[in-house]
Write an enzyme that holds these catalytic residues in place. Sequence first.
Site, PDB file in Angstrom:
ATOM      1  N   ARG A  37       5.332  11.912  22.013  1.00 38.67           N
ATOM      2  CA  ARG A  37       3.926  11.596  21.753  1.00 38.67           C
ATOM      3  C   ARG A  37       3.148  11.267  23.023  1.00 38.67           C
ATOM      4  O   ARG A  37       1.986  11.672  23.159  1.00 38.67           O
ATOM      5  CB  ARG A  37       3.835  10.437  20.759  1.00 38.67           C
ATOM      6  CG  ARG A  37       4.380  10.797  19.374  1.00 38.67           C
ATOM      7  CD  ARG A  37       4.194   9.669  18.402  1.00 38.67           C
ATOM      8  NE  ARG A  37       4.738   9.998  17.087  1.00 38.67           N
ATOM      9  CZ  ARG A  37       4.656   9.201  16.024  1.00 38.67           C
ATOM     10  NH1 ARG A  37       4.047   8.026  16.130  1.00 38.67           N
ATOM     11  NH2 ARG A  37       5.173   9.568  14.873  1.00 38.67           N
ATOM     12  N   ASP A 138      -7.674   0.798   9.474  1.00 36.01           N
ATOM     13  CA  ASP A 138      -6.480   1.182  10.211  1.00 36.01           C
ATOM     14  C   ASP A 138      -6.754   0.921  11.684  1.00 36.01           C
ATOM     15  O   ASP A 138      -7.918   0.830  12.107  1.00 36.01           O
ATOM     16  CB  ASP A 138      -6.149   2.667   9.986  1.00 36.01           C
ATOM     17  CG  ASP A 138      -4.680   2.981  10.234  1.00 36.01           C
ATOM     18  OD1 ASP A 138      -3.917   3.089   9.255  1.00 36.01           O
ATOM     19  OD2 ASP A 138      -4.285   3.092  11.419  1.00 36.01           O
TER      20      ASP A 138
END
Length: 272
Positions: A37, A138
């Site tokens: 990532r 979030d």
Amino acid sequence: MNRIPLTDADFKFISKLIYQRAGIVLSDNKREMVYNRLARRVQALDFDDFAEYLRFIEVNPNHDEWQNFTNSLTTNLTSFFRESHHFKVLKEHAEQSRGAYKVWSAAASTGEEPYSIAFSLTEVYQNKYDAFQIFASDIDTNVLETAQNAIYKLEQLRDVSPEILQNFFLRGTGARAGMVKVKPEIANKVKFSQVNLLDNDWAVQGPFDAIFCRNVMIYFDKDTQERILKKFVPLLKPNGIIFAGHSENFTQISKDLYSKGQTVYGLLRDKK
């Protein structure tokens, strides 16, 4: 392109930074995930290695790259009506409530959870959209953008009943074939905002009848879990409930909660 090396020191420093920023605990078995990532960010910014990238974000604490760093290391596994028994409990709880029913989805990800909540409450209140409110948050800005767009691949709804698909989605045509969009009157019931559960102050207006905080605590250490659950307590209405993930046990963390079964928790102050 040659693989950029991720040294032990790099991984240790990444683990320290994401814990400080988001409370996420990275175990050694996450090393390959971290590499896959973050290597994209290192390459996108044309740094020679992880160490140079990490020095850059360390000395620029307010740079936009911090959000990319955080977004890259958060996990967003979700689906419509995940842990479906919770939505049955939610509907039963809403049916017994008085006044406007208010829910917080505290880890909304790409929107499947808060929209599943909206569908459930729409069924309870028979399309009286002013009878309920849903706040969804979030830490990851990328997933929130997806959630606000409310557009999904039809294959993501393969486990959803035909009635749900018909009642709450619009099917795409032409270039949009194979896509669906949550109907605007439903999507408008969900208000999205970025919230970091580690922040001292949350931009959250309670109190809530129900809080969904599912499959989030597993990424935090015990002290962080205790602190977050303690902050949930004053945000719940009398007889309010909290939903946890199937692998989480909040009574082992909080002295304020008791189990109602099926990973649903109530406040001890309300227990009769």
